[in-house]
Write a protein that holds these residues in place. Structure first.
Motif, mmCIF file in Angstrom:
data_model
loop_
_atom_site.group_PDB
_atom_site.id
_atom_site.type_symbol
_atom_site.label_atom_id
_atom_site.label_comp_id
_atom_site.label_asym_id
_atom_site.label_seq_id
_atom_site.Cartn_x
_atom_site.Cartn_y
_atom_site.Cartn_z
ATOM 1 N N ARG A 66 -10.182 6.998 -12.455
ATOM 2 C CA ARG A 66 -10.427 6.105 -11.318
ATOM 3 C C ARG A 66 -9.118 5.988 -10.557
ATOM 4 O O ARG A 66 -8.084 5.670 -11.149
ATOM 5 C CB ARG A 66 -10.886 4.732 -11.846
ATOM 6 C CG ARG A 66 -10.831 3.567 -10.864
ATOM 7 C CD ARG A 66 -11.885 3.674 -9.772
ATOM 8 N NE ARG A 66 -12.427 2.399 -9.339
ATOM 9 C CZ ARG A 66 -12.002 1.713 -8.275
ATOM 10 N NH1 ARG A 66 -10.988 2.154 -7.561
ATOM 11 N NH2 ARG A 66 -12.593 0.582 -7.939
ATOM 12 N N HIS A 67 -9.144 6.298 -9.274
ATOM 13 C CA HIS A 67 -7.961 6.096 -8.440
ATOM 14 C C HIS A 67 -7.965 4.669 -7.899
ATOM 15 O O HIS A 67 -9.021 4.147 -7.528
ATOM 16 C CB HIS A 67 -7.959 7.084 -7.273
ATOM 17 C CG HIS A 67 -7.526 8.462 -7.660
ATOM 18 N ND1 HIS A 67 -6.362 9.031 -7.227
ATOM 19 C CD2 HIS A 67 -8.099 9.383 -8.473
ATOM 20 C CE1 HIS A 67 -6.238 10.246 -7.732
ATOM 21 N NE2 HIS A 67 -7.286 10.488 -8.497
ATOM 22 N N ILE A 68 -6.804 4.067 -7.882
ATOM 23 C CA ILE A 68 -6.658 2.723 -7.295
ATOM 24 C C ILE A 68 -5.486 2.777 -6.310
ATOM 25 O O ILE A 68 -4.358 3.098 -6.715
ATOM 26 C CB ILE A 68 -6.381 1.653 -8.385
ATOM 27 C CG1 ILE A 68 -7.539 1.603 -9.404
ATOM 28 C CG2 ILE A 68 -6.170 0.280 -7.743
ATOM 29 C CD1 ILE A 68 -7.289 0.677 -10.595
ATOM 30 N N ASN A 69 -5.756 2.531 -5.051
ATOM 31 C CA ASN A 69 -4.690 2.464 -4.040
ATOM 32 C C ASN A 69 -4.518 0.985 -3.714
ATOM 33 O O ASN A 69 -5.363 0.397 -3.033
ATOM 34 C CB ASN A 69 -5.068 3.288 -2.802
ATOM 35 C CG ASN A 69 -5.398 4.738 -3.139
ATOM 36 O OD1 ASN A 69 -6.440 5.259 -2.751
ATOM 37 N ND2 ASN A 69 -4.517 5.395 -3.891
ATOM 38 N N TYR A 70 -3.439 0.391 -4.238
ATOM 39 C CA TYR A 70 -3.339 -1.075 -4.276
ATOM 40 C C TYR A 70 -2.990 -1.704 -2.936
ATOM 41 O O TYR A 70 -3.236 -2.874 -2.708
ATOM 42 C CB TYR A 70 -2.347 -1.512 -5.368
ATOM 43 C CG TYR A 70 -0.970 -0.892 -5.247
ATOM 44 C CD1 TYR A 70 -0.006 -1.454 -4.432
ATOM 45 C CD2 TYR A 70 -0.659 0.273 -5.934
ATOM 46 C CE1 TYR A 70 1.238 -0.881 -4.299
ATOM 47 C CE2 TYR A 70 0.596 0.856 -5.823
ATOM 48 C CZ TYR A 70 1.525 0.287 -5.006
ATOM 49 O OH TYR A 70 2.752 0.868 -4.868
ATOM 50 N N ASP A 96 -8.155 -3.173 8.957
ATOM 51 C CA ASP A 96 -8.414 -2.513 7.670
ATOM 52 C C ASP A 96 -7.165 -2.474 6.770
ATOM 53 O O ASP A 96 -7.122 -1.751 5.788
ATOM 54 C CB ASP A 96 -8.959 -1.095 7.878
ATOM 55 C CG ASP A 96 -8.015 -0.227 8.700
ATOM 56 O OD1 ASP A 96 -6.980 -0.748 9.192
ATOM 57 O OD2 ASP A 96 -8.304 0.971 8.851
ATOM 58 N N ALA A 97 -6.126 -3.260 7.118
ATOM 59 C CA ALA A 97 -4.947 -3.329 6.243
ATOM 60 C C ALA A 97 -5.280 -4.208 5.031
ATOM 61 O O ALA A 97 -6.032 -5.172 5.158
ATOM 62 C CB ALA A 97 -3.768 -3.921 7.006
ATOM 63 N N TYR A 98 -4.742 -3.861 3.873
ATOM 64 C CA TYR A 98 -5.098 -4.648 2.688
ATOM 65 C C TYR A 98 -4.007 -4.573 1.634
ATOM 66 O O TYR A 98 -3.180 -3.648 1.623
ATOM 67 C CB TYR A 98 -6.427 -4.153 2.068
ATOM 68 C CG TYR A 98 -6.334 -2.769 1.472
ATOM 69 C CD1 TYR A 98 -6.586 -1.649 2.251
ATOM 70 C CD2 TYR A 98 -5.976 -2.572 0.131
ATOM 71 C CE1 TYR A 98 -6.491 -0.374 1.721
ATOM 72 C CE2 TYR A 98 -5.879 -1.307 -0.410
ATOM 73 C CZ TYR A 98 -6.137 -0.199 0.386
ATOM 74 O OH TYR A 98 -6.026 1.062 -0.136
ATOM 75 N N GLU A 99 -4.022 -5.541 0.730
ATOM 76 C CA GLU A 99 -3.261 -5.431 -0.515
ATOM 77 C C GLU A 99 -4.112 -6.078 -1.600
ATOM 78 O O GLU A 99 -4.771 -7.084 -1.360
ATOM 79 C CB GLU A 99 -1.882 -6.104 -0.406
ATOM 80 C CG GLU A 99 -1.942 -7.586 -0.200
ATOM 81 C CD GLU A 99 -0.607 -8.182 0.251
ATOM 82 O OE1 GLU A 99 0.004 -7.674 1.202
ATOM 83 O OE2 GLU A 99 -0.204 -9.185 -0.359
ATOM 84 N N ILE A 122 -2.783 5.209 -10.085
ATOM 85 C CA ILE A 122 -2.492 4.098 -9.163
ATOM 86 C C ILE A 122 -1.320 4.451 -8.246
ATOM 87 O O ILE A 122 -0.200 4.691 -8.726
ATOM 88 C CB ILE A 122 -2.122 2.825 -9.964
ATOM 89 C CG1 ILE A 122 -3.209 2.517 -11.006
ATOM 90 C CG2 ILE A 122 -1.924 1.646 -9.034
ATOM 91 C CD1 ILE A 122 -2.865 1.338 -11.912
ATOM 92 N N VAL A 123 -1.571 4.486 -6.951
ATOM 93 C CA VAL A 123 -0.474 4.662 -5.989
ATOM 94 C C VAL A 123 -0.773 3.830 -4.747
ATOM 95 O O VAL A 123 -1.921 3.477 -4.482
ATOM 96 C CB VAL A 123 -0.252 6.143 -5.573
ATOM 97 C CG1 VAL A 123 0.188 6.996 -6.740
ATOM 98 C CG2 VAL A 123 -1.490 6.744 -4.930
#
Ligand code: V47
Length: 383
Positions: A66-70, A96-99, A122-123
């Protein structure tokens, strides 16, 4: 086809290269350029397949991940990247900016683990405000909730960013040690792009240079943390620059294999996707260029065990064909990916099921083997 192709290459320039490959000798820069120039794609494929089968037989690896782009906030604005969103201290951010919070990240990892994932990848962008503790907390939260999940996280560029934001400032070794203590298992290969000053100046000038990328992977390998390597191809670089990039990785790997505790597991050639980037006017690589690059990478990088086609970038169909052109790793189920969005038709939801991956692999004449991040076979009890 393979034997005939190797006996009589259509391109006579491939005959001396064939002799070297058959004898297990190293290719040099000029050989590499020939591999990128030749139109004799079938001999190139047969040569790459010869090396692939020497190392892995007909096995083709995949993993459940699972990729997670934090976050997509990033202090950089690289021309090839469509992922980053600028951070505005006044709070006027793109819609669409997020953290993600540490809890959201741990939830995503736990959900993946419950669906059988063995790895999270995770990147994220280089966030100007998040403290170093956020990154260590993220690893710790995942490790606590999913003790068996392999955490492959943070490109070399993020690691350098952490050395700068940590208070007091930390060295690369200190950052890696702190993250490992929190649960980090390995580093992905991202951020390498093309190791060349001209390309760096034109396409990703604000990003740290190649010596930083190599410093991080050298220190990781010294500490016994394995990593991957990448090459982002098909934008403004020349074939000769691709070869130079691969030879620099080969040199680093020689040193890691002889005098460090860990090394590169795989090379991931990343096919440039222009959509949405400042370089959107460029056409991006064709299918033949993708095949040629994967095959040439297999032949030039003789000391890295695995060549991965990342189907998110090369497409599932081309990645399938590439299994006979030097590639032995199909990567994984991915599930969610925000850095490029071709396969999800513009959304972050980009997933292949295990059945879909196995079908693609079997149809290419290979045996699907589920692997963990370190390429150990995963054996699952059938229900
Ligand atoms: O660092 C950014 C690249 C990388 C684009 O280690 C782009 O197993 C194509 O490194 N078109 C992130 N590529 C992905 C990455 C990766 C992926 C899968 C597996 C592994 C591994 C590593 O993607 C970035 C950058 O080099 N990238 N923009 C683009 N427009």
């Amino acid at each position: 086809m393979t034997a005939l192709q190797l006996d009589r290459p259509l391109d006579p320039r491939l005959a001396p290269i064939r002799d070297k490959v058959v004898a297990g000798q190293r290719l040099d820069h000029a050989d590499g350029v020939t591999l990128f120039e030749t139109q004799d794609i079938f001999t190139l494929g047969a040569l790459a397949n010869l090396v692939r089968e020497r190392l892995h037989g007909r096995r083709a690896y995949y993993n459940i991940n699972r990729h997670i782009n934090y976050t997509n906030f990033c202090v950089l604005s690289c021309k090839f990247c469509a992922f980053y969103r600028p951070y505005d201290p006044a709070g006027n951010h793109a819609a669409d900016a997020y953290e993600m919070t540490v809890e959201e990240i741990a939830d995503a990892a736990a959900e993946a683990a419950s669906r059988g994932a063995t790895e999270v990848h995770i990147v994220g962008g280089l966030h100007p405000k998040l403290p170093f503790s956020y990154y260590a907390d993220m690893c710790r939260a995942i490790r606590t909730r999913c003790p068996a999940l392999h955490i492959k996280a943070f490109t070399a560029i993020e690691i350098v960013h952490f050395t700068r934001i940590a208070r007091p400032r930390m060295s690369i070794a200190e950052v890696l040690t702190a993250l490992r203590d929190a649960g980090l298992d390995s580093l992905p290969g991202g951020g390498a792009e093309i190791f060349d000053d001209r390309v760096h100046a034109e396409a990703f000038k604000t990003k740290v240079g190649e010596h930083h990328w190599f410093d991080v992977h050298r220190v990781a390998h010294e500490l016994g943390i394995p990593s991957n390597a990448t090459m982002l191809y098909g934008h403004i670089e020349t074939p000769a620059e691709r070869v130079t990039h691969l030879l620099k990785l080969r040199e680093h790997q020689d040193e890691s294999l002889t005098s460090r505790q860990a090394a590169f597991n795989c090379l991931v050639p990343l096919s440039f996707i222009p959509d949405g980037s400042v370089l959107a006017h460029l056409p991006g690589p064709t299918g033949l260029d993708d095949l040629r690059t994967l095959a040439a990478s297999r032949l030039i990088l003789d000391n890295v065990p695995h060549i991965k086609a990342f189907w998110i970038m090369q497409s599932p169909k081309l990645s399938q064909v590439a299994l006979n052109w030097g590639v032995d790793d199909f990567d994984g189920t991915v599930v969610w990916y925000d850095i490029t969005k071709r396969e999800g038709q513009g959304t972050t939801s980009q997933e292949l099921t295990v059945d879909q991956i196995k079908r693609l692999i079997r149809e290419a004449g290979c045996e699907p083997v589920e692997r963990d991040t370190l390429y150990r076979r995963v054996v699952r009890r059938t229900p």
